[in-house]
Design an enzyme around this catalytic site. Structure first.
Site, PDB file in Angstrom:
ATOM      1  N   ASP A 174       1.995   4.717  -7.187  1.00  0.00           N
ATOM      2  CA  ASP A 174       1.036   3.761  -6.643  1.00  0.00           C
ATOM      3  C   ASP A 174       0.849   2.710  -7.737  1.00  0.00           C
ATOM      4  O   ASP A 174       0.150   2.943  -8.723  1.00  0.00           O
ATOM      5  CB  ASP A 174      -0.289   4.466  -6.317  1.00  0.00           C
ATOM      6  CG  ASP A 174      -1.325   3.507  -5.750  1.00  0.00           C
ATOM      7  OD1 ASP A 174      -1.218   2.291  -5.999  1.00  0.00           O
ATOM      8  OD2 ASP A 174      -2.262   3.981  -5.077  1.00  0.00           O
ATOM      9  N   PHE A 210     -17.195   7.327   3.354  1.00  0.00           N
ATOM     10  CA  PHE A 210     -17.985   6.471   2.452  1.00  0.00           C
ATOM     11  C   PHE A 210     -18.110   5.044   2.951  1.00  0.00           C
ATOM     12  O   PHE A 210     -19.076   4.362   2.660  1.00  0.00           O
ATOM     13  CB  PHE A 210     -17.372   6.476   1.040  1.00  0.00           C
ATOM     14  CG  PHE A 210     -15.923   6.069   1.015  1.00  0.00           C
ATOM     15  CD1 PHE A 210     -14.924   6.996   1.258  1.00  0.00           C
ATOM     16  CD2 PHE A 210     -15.566   4.756   0.767  1.00  0.00           C
ATOM     17  CE1 PHE A 210     -13.589   6.623   1.256  1.00  0.00           C
ATOM     18  CE2 PHE A 210     -14.227   4.366   0.758  1.00  0.00           C
ATOM     19  CZ  PHE A 210     -13.240   5.311   1.020  1.00  0.00           C
ATOM     20  N   PHE A 233      -6.622   9.513  -4.416  1.00  0.00           N
ATOM     21  CA  PHE A 233      -7.296   8.283  -4.020  1.00  0.00           C
ATOM     22  C   PHE A 233      -7.570   8.404  -2.522  1.00  0.00           C
ATOM     23  O   PHE A 233      -6.770   8.962  -1.778  1.00  0.00           O
ATOM     24  CB  PHE A 233      -6.495   7.015  -4.346  1.00  0.00           C
ATOM     25  CG  PHE A 233      -7.301   5.800  -3.968  1.00  0.00           C
ATOM     26  CD1 PHE A 233      -8.430   5.459  -4.704  1.00  0.00           C
ATOM     27  CD2 PHE A 233      -6.992   5.053  -2.839  1.00  0.00           C
ATOM     28  CE1 PHE A 233      -9.237   4.395  -4.316  1.00  0.00           C
ATOM     29  CE2 PHE A 233      -7.793   3.979  -2.455  1.00  0.00           C
ATOM     30  CZ  PHE A 233      -8.917   3.648  -3.186  1.00  0.00           C
ATOM     31  N   THR A 234      -8.711   7.853  -2.110  1.00  0.00           N
ATOM     32  CA  THR A 234      -9.210   8.062  -0.738  1.00  0.00           C
ATOM     33  C   THR A 234      -8.158   7.796   0.351  1.00  0.00           C
ATOM     34  O   THR A 234      -7.822   8.691   1.122  1.00  0.00           O
ATOM     35  CB  THR A 234     -10.436   7.170  -0.511  1.00  0.00           C
ATOM     36  OG1 THR A 234     -10.085   5.818  -0.824  1.00  0.00           O
ATOM     37  CG2 THR A 234     -11.599   7.594  -1.407  1.00  0.00           C
ATOM     38  N   TYR A 289       8.395 -16.742  12.671  1.00  0.00           N
ATOM     39  CA  TYR A 289       8.278 -15.310  12.971  1.00  0.00           C
ATOM     40  C   TYR A 289       9.278 -14.510  12.139  1.00  0.00           C
ATOM     41  O   TYR A 289       8.960 -13.452  11.615  1.00  0.00           O
ATOM     42  CB  TYR A 289       8.514 -15.050  14.463  1.00  0.00           C
ATOM     43  CG  TYR A 289       8.187 -13.619  14.840  1.00  0.00           C
ATOM     44  CD1 TYR A 289       6.905 -13.273  15.268  1.00  0.00           C
ATOM     45  CD2 TYR A 289       9.137 -12.609  14.721  1.00  0.00           C
ATOM     46  CE1 TYR A 289       6.589 -11.959  15.575  1.00  0.00           C
ATOM     47  CE2 TYR A 289       8.829 -11.296  15.018  1.00  0.00           C
ATOM     48  CZ  TYR A 289       7.552 -10.974  15.447  1.00  0.00           C
ATOM     49  OH  TYR A 289       7.237  -9.679  15.743  1.00  0.00           O
ATOM     50  N   ARG A 327     -18.566   6.515  -6.085  1.00  0.00           N
ATOM     51  CA  ARG A 327     -17.298   7.226  -6.198  1.00  0.00           C
ATOM     52  C   ARG A 327     -17.638   8.655  -6.617  1.00  0.00           C
ATOM     53  O   ARG A 327     -17.473   9.058  -7.751  1.00  0.00           O
ATOM     54  CB  ARG A 327     -16.361   6.577  -7.237  1.00  0.00           C
ATOM     55  CG  ARG A 327     -15.864   5.198  -6.878  1.00  0.00           C
ATOM     56  CD  ARG A 327     -14.676   5.111  -5.947  1.00  0.00           C
ATOM     57  NE  ARG A 327     -14.903   5.275  -4.535  1.00  0.00           N
ATOM     58  CZ  ARG A 327     -14.083   4.806  -3.591  1.00  0.00           C
ATOM     59  NH1 ARG A 327     -13.008   4.125  -3.897  1.00  0.00           N
ATOM     60  NH2 ARG A 327     -14.323   5.034  -2.319  1.00  0.00           N
ATOM     61  N   LYS A 364      -5.027  -6.389  -5.623  1.00  0.00           N
ATOM     62  CA  LYS A 364      -5.533  -6.180  -6.979  1.00  0.00           C
ATOM     63  C   LYS A 364      -4.710  -7.004  -7.973  1.00  0.00           C
ATOM     64  O   LYS A 364      -4.971  -8.193  -8.123  1.00  0.00           O
ATOM     65  CB  LYS A 364      -5.490  -4.684  -7.327  1.00  0.00           C
ATOM     66  CG  LYS A 364      -6.599  -3.857  -6.663  1.00  0.00           C
ATOM     67  CD  LYS A 364      -6.313  -3.497  -5.242  1.00  0.00           C
ATOM     68  CE  LYS A 364      -7.226  -2.412  -4.697  1.00  0.00           C
ATOM     69  NZ  LYS A 364      -6.987  -2.174  -3.266  1.00  0.00           N
TER      70      LYS A 364
HETATM   71  N1  F0G Z   1      -4.213   2.651  -4.016  1.00  0.00           N
HETATM   72  C1  F0G Z   1      -5.184   2.387  -4.907  1.00  0.00           C
HETATM   73  C2  F0G Z   1      -5.080   2.917  -6.294  1.00  0.00           C
HETATM   74  C3  F0G Z   1      -6.306   1.638  -4.490  1.00  0.00           C
HETATM   75  O1  F0G Z   1      -7.272   1.384  -5.375  1.00  0.00           O
HETATM   76  C4  F0G Z   1      -6.364   1.153  -3.165  1.00  0.00           C
HETATM   77  C5  F0G Z   1      -7.513   0.407  -2.703  1.00  0.00           C
HETATM   78  C6  F0G Z   1      -5.319   1.451  -2.289  1.00  0.00           C
HETATM   79  C7  F0G Z   1      -4.246   2.203  -2.762  1.00  0.00           C
HETATM   80  C8  F0G Z   1      -5.334   1.005  -0.870  1.00  0.00           C
HETATM   81  O2  F0G Z   1      -5.092  -0.353  -0.782  1.00  0.00           O
HETATM   82  O3  F0G Z   1      -7.221  -1.317   0.121  1.00  0.00           O
HETATM   83  O4  F0G Z   1      -5.083  -2.624   0.109  1.00  0.00           O
HETATM   84  O5  F0G Z   1      -5.378  -0.730   1.670  1.00  0.00           O
HETATM   85  N2  F0G Z   1      -8.575   0.338  -3.342  1.00  0.00           N
HETATM   86  C9  F0G Z   1      -9.751  -0.435  -3.016  1.00  0.00           C
HETATM   87  C10 F0G Z   1     -10.812  -0.150  -4.030  1.00  0.00           C
HETATM   88  C11 F0G Z   1     -10.225  -0.285  -1.611  1.00  0.00           C
HETATM   89  O6  F0G Z   1     -11.918  -0.701  -3.864  1.00  0.00           O
HETATM   90  O7  F0G Z   1     -10.573   0.563  -4.988  1.00  0.00           O
HETATM   91  P1  F0G Z   1      -5.743  -1.300   0.352  1.00  0.00           P
END
Ligand code: F0G
Length: 462
Positions: A220, A454, A129-130, A77, A387, A263
């Protein structure tokens, strides 16, 4: 006459050891599956997908070295050995003294947004970014896009379309005052712009601007290795530096970074926050206990932290990253030979179809990119991601749809997963949909969730 060799291959510096069978389906089967999924590729069952280019997030193939590390998971833990291995490599490769693990990227976004943003603040960044913007808004902030105009022009071949326009940034600072801007939220490369990189020169300029105005600068760094590769390829003075040197140099200009490890780090789950700011670190280390788990695991198993630690060692290998981006370039160039409209330059993690030019007869409110993604799925079983207007969501004040300039379909390459023949199948399917494009009708949205629509929205055919 025999053809002359013009360039050397980008072939992969690894070979296949384990295989995972995938299901081949018929067109009738896929049409039924698409309908059941509300014409949203996020709602398809993975089983019903032949080649999955939805995302490069968590879909990577791990190496034997990473899998071997999984067996060395210390599932204590508190104080897991793998946490310390990961910390060592974050210090070594990213150059930050402090770090907090999280279960994925958006969890790190949650922490940093809560720590730095006060209600009423503004957060400038190079295109939204979303999930990043969602957390900034939930913390009471307003995201302001300060990316250069070229980023919104799919055919513009500017080498660093992710750059910030310092004039736009300065205009915002003059309007709202630096005190209302807790940090600049830079992403390198920019996912929503087509995987477009930021130059080191732009980062350096931003750093000096931010310092002058007492604003913090955060990155980021989710796909920072891809950005480093483009700097090496395109920016003068970096040709002879290693990817690892460029990555560390990039990070040296920031107060801190947040990362989705799913990634660059070649793993299936994980994320983290890293910083040189002791105060932010202490806040994050305390807050992570509330939302994720103890600060030495942050919602991850010990074995996953080991896979991340080892992925960091592999991600900056030049031959690897060259083959990754080479595969994407191969795909994009094939499409260009057939005049298929794509975003240029070809990006670091995906090829983006320009749905506005692919389906010019559809209005944006008929969801051209969403339509195109599902048409390709029905044609071949290849899954891609919208997108465009669906991803852009609604204005948080007026409740109206945001109408983004870019209306794209992303074909994202997982790392070390698909072969050149898979790319050929995908390319052939896109060409075949293109040949029949005039017959394609749009979609209407019939179900819309409140956040990040989305992922779960449902559609019907017009
Ligand atoms: N920042 C970037 C640039 C991303 O592309 C993503 C996720 C995140 C933050 C969030 O990270 O998914 O680990 O919580 N991108 C994925 C995509 C979902 O398909 O582009 P996460």
């Amino acid at each position: 006459m025999a053809k002359k060799l013009t360039c050397k291959s980008w072939a992969e510096p690894f070979k296949v050891k384990v295989v995972e069978p995938i299901k081949m389906t018929t067109k009738t089967y896929r049409e039924k599956a698409a309908k059941e999924a509300g014409y949203n590729t996020f709602l398809l069952k993975s089983e019903d997908v032949y080649i999955d280019l939805l995302t490069d997030s968590g879909t990577n193939a791990m190496s034997d070295y990473q899998w071997a590390g999984m067996m060395l998971g210390d599932e204590a833990y508190a104080g897991s050995r793998n946490f310390y291995n990961l910390w060592d490599n974050i210090k070594k490769y990213y150059g930050f003294p402090y770090f907090v693990p999280t279960h994925q990227g958006r969890a790190a976004e949650h922490l940093i947004s809560k720590i730095l943003i006060k209600p009423g603040d503004y957060i400038p960044g190079n295109m939204y970014f979303t999930t990043t913007r969602q957390h900034q808004e939930l913390a009471g902030g307003t995201f302001v896009d300060v990316i250069i105009d070229e980023a919104n022009e799919p055919q513009n071949t500017h080498p660093f379309k992710g750059n910030v326009d310092l004039n736009k940034l300065d205009k915002l600072v003059k309007e709202v005052g630096a005190k209302k801007i807790p940090y600049i939220s830079l992403a390198a490369p920019v996912n929503m712009a087509g995987g477009q990189p930021v130059s080191m020169a732009n980062i350096i300029e931003l750093e000096s601007y931010a310092k002058k105005h007492g604003i913090k600068l955060w990155l980021d760094a989710t796909r920072a290795v891809e950005n480093a590769y483009f700097i090496k390829q395109r920016e003068k003075g970096y040709e002879d530096k290693t990817i690892a040197q460029i990555l560390k140099e990039m990070c040296s200009h920031f107060d801190g970074i947040w990362v989705s490890a799913k990634k660059d780090l070649l793993v299936n789950i994980g994320g983290f926050l890293a910083t040189r700011n002791k105060h932010v670190y202490e806040e994050a280390r305390n807050m992570v206990v509330v939302y994720e788990g103890l600060h030495t695991y942050g919602g991850l198993a010990g074995r996953d932290m080991e896979a991340m630690a080892r992925g960091i060692e592999e991600m900056t290998n030049y031959d690897y990253i060259r083959s990754r981006i080479g595969q994407i370039e191969y795909f994009g160039k094939k499409l260009m030979e057939y005049n298929i409209p794509i975003v240029q330059p070809i990006g670091g993690h995906a090829v983006f179809l320009d749905a506005k030019r692919f389906l010019p007869h559809l209005k944006q409110i008929e969801f051209p990119a969403q339509t195109l993604a599902i048409e390709v799925y029905m044609d071949s079983g290849v899954r891609a991601m919208e997108r465009g207007i669906v991803s852009a969501g609604r204005n948080k004040v007026t409740g109206e749809h945001n109408y983004p300039k870019l209306e794209l379909v992303r074909f994202t390459l997982p790392r070390r997963v698909y072969t050149q023949a898979h790319i050929d199948v995908t390319f052939e399917s896109i060409v075949s949909v293109y040949e029949n494009r005039k017959k394609i009708k749009g979609l209407k949205m019939v179900y819309e969730p409140k956040y990040l629509r989305f992922f779960q929205a449902r559609f019907d055919r017009l």
